[in-house]
Write an enzyme that holds these catalytic residues in place. Structure first.
Site, PDB file in Angstrom:
ATOM      1  N   MET A  21       0.854  -1.190   0.000  1.00  0.00           N
ATOM      2  CA  MET A  21       0.000   0.000   0.000  1.00  0.00           C
ATOM      3  C   MET A  21       0.887   1.237   0.000  1.00  0.00           C
ATOM      4  O   MET A  21       1.622   1.494   0.967  1.00  0.00           O
ATOM      5  CB  MET A  21      -0.949  -0.002   1.210  1.00  0.00           C
ATOM      6  CG  MET A  21      -2.098  -0.989   1.054  1.00  0.00           C
ATOM      7  SD  MET A  21      -3.327  -0.874   2.364  1.00  0.00           S
ATOM      8  CE  MET A  21      -2.551  -1.778   3.683  1.00  0.00           C
ATOM      9  N   CYS A 104      -2.694  -1.284 -10.097  1.00  0.00           N
ATOM     10  CA  CYS A 104      -2.863   0.120  -9.684  1.00  0.00           C
ATOM     11  C   CYS A 104      -3.820   0.840 -10.635  1.00  0.00           C
ATOM     12  O   CYS A 104      -3.647   0.815 -11.848  1.00  0.00           O
ATOM     13  CB  CYS A 104      -1.519   0.840  -9.643  1.00  0.00           C
ATOM     14  SG  CYS A 104      -1.712   2.534  -9.065  1.00  0.00           S
ATOM     15  N   LYS A 143       0.508  -9.296  -8.970  1.00  0.00           N
ATOM     16  CA  LYS A 143      -0.725  -8.888  -8.284  1.00  0.00           C
ATOM     17  C   LYS A 143      -1.612  -8.198  -9.303  1.00  0.00           C
ATOM     18  O   LYS A 143      -1.212  -7.202  -9.902  1.00  0.00           O
ATOM     19  CB  LYS A 143      -0.406  -7.956  -7.111  1.00  0.00           C
ATOM     20  CG  LYS A 143      -1.641  -7.486  -6.349  1.00  0.00           C
ATOM     21  CD  LYS A 143      -1.246  -6.833  -5.031  1.00  0.00           C
ATOM     22  CE  LYS A 143      -2.438  -6.331  -4.243  1.00  0.00           C
ATOM     23  NZ  LYS A 143      -2.927  -5.025  -4.737  1.00  0.00           N
ATOM     24  N   ASP A 206     -11.446  -6.700   1.049  1.00  0.00           N
ATOM     25  CA  ASP A 206     -12.485  -6.592   2.083  1.00  0.00           C
ATOM     26  C   ASP A 206     -12.332  -7.549   3.266  1.00  0.00           C
ATOM     27  O   ASP A 206     -13.343  -7.991   3.821  1.00  0.00           O
ATOM     28  CB  ASP A 206     -13.878  -6.815   1.475  1.00  0.00           C
ATOM     29  CG  ASP A 206     -14.134  -5.944   0.259  1.00  0.00           C
ATOM     30  OD1 ASP A 206     -13.619  -4.822   0.246  1.00  0.00           O
ATOM     31  OD2 ASP A 206     -14.834  -6.397  -0.665  1.00  0.00           O
ATOM     32  N   GLY A 228      -5.445  -5.925   3.095  1.00  0.00           N
ATOM     33  CA  GLY A 228      -5.168  -4.551   2.696  1.00  0.00           C
ATOM     34  C   GLY A 228      -5.590  -3.572   3.774  1.00  0.00           C
ATOM     35  O   GLY A 228      -4.999  -3.516   4.855  1.00  0.00           O
TER      36      GLY A 228
END
Ligand SMILES: Cc1cc2nc3c(=O)[nH]c(=O)nc-3n(C[C@H](O)[C@H](O)[C@H](O)COP(=O)(O)O)c2cc1C
Length: 328
Positions: A21, A104, A143, A206, A228
């Site tokens: 992050m 991203c 990712k 989530d 995350g």
């Protein structure tokens, strides 16, 4: 060991990993994450070009030497040769794994054909993986998102291609690029990818509670989960989930004194590495997350944002801890 995952020849202690992050998973926060025993932690995304130019601020993002557990360095770029050179630099600096950013959503990244834009160009995405795999000895992972948009969900086909190109693991964030961070992640996409490739797949999106992580993992049949925003102000989520995954009792939530100790330690490291002004500025959002839900948290957040120096901020934190202790 239960829930052990192997990425190439890197053996993870468990299947709970923490997300890259930007602006958040810097070294001081990663040090807190390591204490919770995740299988793997990620740096913030690092621009391949800036790294090859040896940009000072970018090199600082690669400060990973001596960390307590394995660190994946995440690279963002669009040119196979530049990505390969950047990967070699990251390998020299001690990366356990190179991760390639294909998720991203930021417009300035997309404009350059980087991040989630690579999902629109499977050939280029695959070529990057192929060349980076050739350039380094450590495992290379990817990712990605579910797809670029609802009309273009291609995680499964891209995953199969990057696996064939040598990717040793794949994380799937179940949102599309167009969703940015809104709406809910679609774990069915994670399930579809996990069913179609043989390398470990990590599901992402989530996860805020241990039971929730277990449910999502079981539904998707994936190898592990990546956390995350759930770890923002809550690194303890890692050990809670790792415990539940191993059918151990969930550890108790941290006490207020443990939270304050963590804040002060992380703050101290930020200031040590980045100087007082920048360190304090970087810690503001973290502190707000750590104290969220506690009494007078909003008031405290405003106060913290006014703190001019480290002693003043430390005194505020100590006073707040005492205030909370008296209530409880
Ligand atoms: C502030 C912020 C910065 C992020 N930076 C990156 C990044 O540098 N690289 C990346 O692959 N994903 C990045 N992400 C996406 C997360 O890694 C993760 O995929 C996403 O937040 C979904 O997981 P969550 O629902 O558990 O938060 C970022 C997300 C946030 C909120």
């Amino acid at each position: 060991m239960k829930n052990q995952v192997k990425i190439g020849d890197v053996i993870l202690a468990n299947n709970v990993i923490t997300a890259p992050m930007a602006g958040i998973t810097d070294r001081p926060f990663r040090e807190e994450l390591h204490k919770m025993g995740p299988g793997l932690v990620f740096t913030e995304m690092i621009s391949d070009k800036a790294l090859t130019y040896k940009n000072c601020n970018t090199l600082a993002l690669l400060d990973i030497k001596g960390e307590e557990g394995p660190v994946a360095v995440q690279l963002c770029g669009s040119e196979p040769q530049v990505m390969s050179r950047a990967a070699q630099i990251a390998e020299e600096m001690g990366a356990a794994i190179i991760d390639i950013n294909m998720g991203c959503p930021a417009p300035k990244i997309i404009k350059n054909g980087e991040g989630a834009a690579l999902m629109l160009d499977e050939e280029m995405a695959t070529e990057i993986v192929k060349q980076v795999v050739r350039a380094v000895r450590i495992p290379v992972t990817v990712k990605m998102r579910a797809g670029f948009s609802q009309a273009n969900i291609n995680a499964t086909s891209l995953a199969q291609k990057v696996e064939a190109a040598g990717a040793a693991a794949i994380t799937v964030h179940g949102r599309t690029r167009d969703q940015f961070y809104h709406g809910l992640a679609d774990w069915q996409v994670v399930q579809k990818v996990a069913a179609k490739v043989s390398v470990p797949v990590f599901g992402n999106g989530d996860i805020y509670e241990a039971q929730d992580a277990l449910g999502k993992l079981q539904m998707a049949g994936c190898a592990g989960v990546m956390l995350g925003r759930g770890i923002q102000g809550n690194p303890w989520l890692v050990q809670q989930i790792a415990a539940v995954m191993q059918k151990n009792p969930e550890p108790a939530k941290p006490s207020i004194s443990e939270i304050m100790l963590t804040i002060k330690r992380q703050l101290g490291r930020e200031v040590e590495l980045d100087g007082e002004e920048r360190g304090i500025r970087k810690m503001r959002k973290h502190i707000a997350w750590y104290i969220k839900g506690y009494r007078n948290a909003a008031l405290m957040r405003n106060k913290i944002n006014q703190a001019q120096n480290l002693p003043e901020l430390l005194a505020m934190l100590t006073a707040y801890e005492q205030e909370l202790q008296q209530v409880n």
